[in-house]
Write a protein that holds these residues in place. Structure first.
Motif, PDB file in Angstrom:
ATOM      1  N   GLU A  20       0.074   1.550  -4.545  1.00 46.35           N
ATOM      2  CA  GLU A  20       0.114   2.980  -4.232  1.00 46.35           C
ATOM      3  C   GLU A  20      -0.658   3.289  -2.957  1.00 46.35           C
ATOM      4  O   GLU A  20      -0.187   3.995  -2.075  1.00 46.35           O
ATOM      5  N   LYS A  21      -1.862   2.724  -2.864  1.00 46.92           N
ATOM      6  CA  LYS A  21      -2.692   2.945  -1.667  1.00 46.92           C
ATOM      7  C   LYS A  21      -2.042   2.337  -0.425  1.00 46.92           C
ATOM      8  O   LYS A  21      -2.011   2.949   0.640  1.00 46.92           O
ATOM      9  N   SER A  22      -1.519   1.119  -0.576  1.00 45.14           N
ATOM     10  CA  SER A  22      -0.937   0.440   0.583  1.00 45.14           C
ATOM     11  C   SER A  22       0.351   1.117   1.050  1.00 45.14           C
ATOM     12  O   SER A  22       0.570   1.292   2.251  1.00 45.14           O
ATOM     13  N   ASP A  36      -3.542  -2.786  -4.374  1.00 40.37           N
ATOM     14  CA  ASP A  36      -3.096  -1.534  -4.987  1.00 40.37           C
ATOM     15  C   ASP A  36      -1.873  -1.014  -4.222  1.00 40.37           C
ATOM     16  O   ASP A  36      -2.010  -0.492  -3.110  1.00 40.37           O
ATOM     17  N   GLU A  74      -4.870  -4.033  -9.225  1.00 44.43           N
ATOM     18  CA  GLU A  74      -5.351  -2.695  -8.841  1.00 44.43           C
ATOM     19  C   GLU A  74      -6.431  -2.163  -9.777  1.00 44.43           C
ATOM     20  O   GLU A  74      -7.211  -1.283  -9.406  1.00 44.43           O
ATOM     21  N   PRO A  86      -5.784  -0.729   3.686  1.00 42.82           N
ATOM     22  CA  PRO A  86      -6.594  -0.634   2.461  1.00 42.82           C
ATOM     23  C   PRO A  86      -7.150  -1.968   1.960  1.00 42.82           C
ATOM     24  O   PRO A  86      -8.141  -1.991   1.214  1.00 42.82           O
ATOM     25  N   LYS A 104       1.180   4.245   0.634  1.00 42.52           N
ATOM     26  CA  LYS A 104       0.801   5.532   1.230  1.00 42.52           C
ATOM     27  C   LYS A 104       0.305   5.308   2.665  1.00 42.52           C
ATOM     28  O   LYS A 104       0.686   6.025   3.586  1.00 42.52           O
TER      29      LYS A 104
END
Length: 321
Positions: free
Chosen positions: A180-182, A178, A243, A302, A184
């Motif tokens: 976005e998670k990584s 994912d 994701e 993550p 961030k």
């Protein structure tokens, strides 16, 4: 007790190797120098740290904790004589995760020819496929080592020489589920900057390049990748759709079967940095206070990749490494 993430460095990437003599020989042939060895006979493993260290190198003569672009080779005693032992390189199903190390070179045609002449194999030669500006060599364990050019590829076509002293250990690639998670996590928690995005919509994958240090220029005058001359970058590869798949996960290299081990960040103040990570709510693999080794910690990203945290000894002395 303050810590400034702008002073962090992506110090090294660790891979396990079967035969350290063969692996050290390969990375030295690529122009690296063995700058540190840590032997652990009681625990039956040794660590070999290689980096570019010529006067032309980005972090020439620095203490090993005050560098970027180191490759750490981990050798567990006995693997070299075990015919059954082999690592997973992170690029085979069902153990995909870590992708490759990447070295940027002055003359990619000559660099590839030099490796080929020395008998080293390739996953992808310059002439294979559509992309004629990158190649992938194979190290003795089958790890992929990407080669990219610091100069326009057409400008070096008829030049036969390559100067290994100008090479850089440019980046380490890991696949992420994912983005976005990584993104961030690596920006907000680890304090890295997003230097470059490469979208490949037709092939359904994106690449994100992160690092410390100054902002990268958007482009260069000669059209070459503007971060090709850097060291210590992290490339995140996202394949579209992972994701949204609840059962999808990557192999972190530390679960069996093993291969890639971790990336390592060196920090300005180890205790303060770990306190900051605690406040950020990270998942720990090993806190500073866990176990016998009080000079290292491990955070999980993550995707469950391990990130080692070590003191930059130039900024504050802590350990007699």
């Amino acid at each position: 007790m303050a810590t400034d993430p702008a002073k962090y460095k992506l110090n090294h990437s660790m891979i396990r190797v079967k035969d350290p003599k063969q692996s050290v020989k390969f990375y030295e042939f690529l122009g690296m120098k063995l700058i540190n060895t840590i032997k652990n006979p009681d625990a039956k493993f040794d660590l070999y740290f290689l980096a570019y260290d010529s006067p032309k190198a980005a972090s020439h003569a620095n203490h090993w904790t005050d560098r970027e672009g180191i490759v750490e080779l981990t050798h567990n005693y006995g693997t070299e004589s075990d015919p059954e032992y082999k690592i997973v390189n992170g690029n085979t199903e069902p153990y995909k995760g870590f992708g490759h190390l990447c070295v940027s070179v002055d003359n990619i045609q000559a660099a590839c020819q030099r490796l080929e002449d020395a008998g080293y194999k390739f996953q992808k030669k310059l002439t294979d496929g559509r992309m004629r500006s990158i190649a992938f060599a194979l190290d003795p364990d089958g790890y992929w080592v990407e080669l990219i050019s610091q100069n326009p590829v057409e400008a070096t076509e008829n030049i036969k020489e390559t100067d290994v002293e100008t090479y850089r250990m440019n980046h380490t690639m890991i696949r992420v589920k994912d983005p976005e998670k990584s993104l961030k996590f690596y920006q907000d928690v680890m304090g890295m900057k997003l230097h470059r995005i490469s979208e490949n919509k037709d092939a359904k994958f994106n690449l994100y390049f992160l690092g410390y240090g100054p902002d990268a220029p958007k482009q260069t005058a000669n059209g070459v990748n503007p971060i090709a001359d850097r060291e210590g970058l992290l490339e995140l590869t996202w394949n579209y759709g992972t994701e949204t798949d609840p059962n999808f996960k990557y192999h972190n290299g530390n679960d069996q079967p093993q291969g890639f081990g971790h990336i390592c960040m060196t920090v300005d103040d180890l205790d303060a940095a770990c306190s900051r990570f605690e406040e950020k709510g990270v998942n720990w693999k090993k806190r500073l206070t866990d176990g016998r080794m009080k000079n290292i910690a491990f955070v999980l990203d993550p995707d469950n990749y391990w990130i080692e945290i070590v003191q930059n000894e130039k900024l504050k002395q802590r350990s007699n490494w």
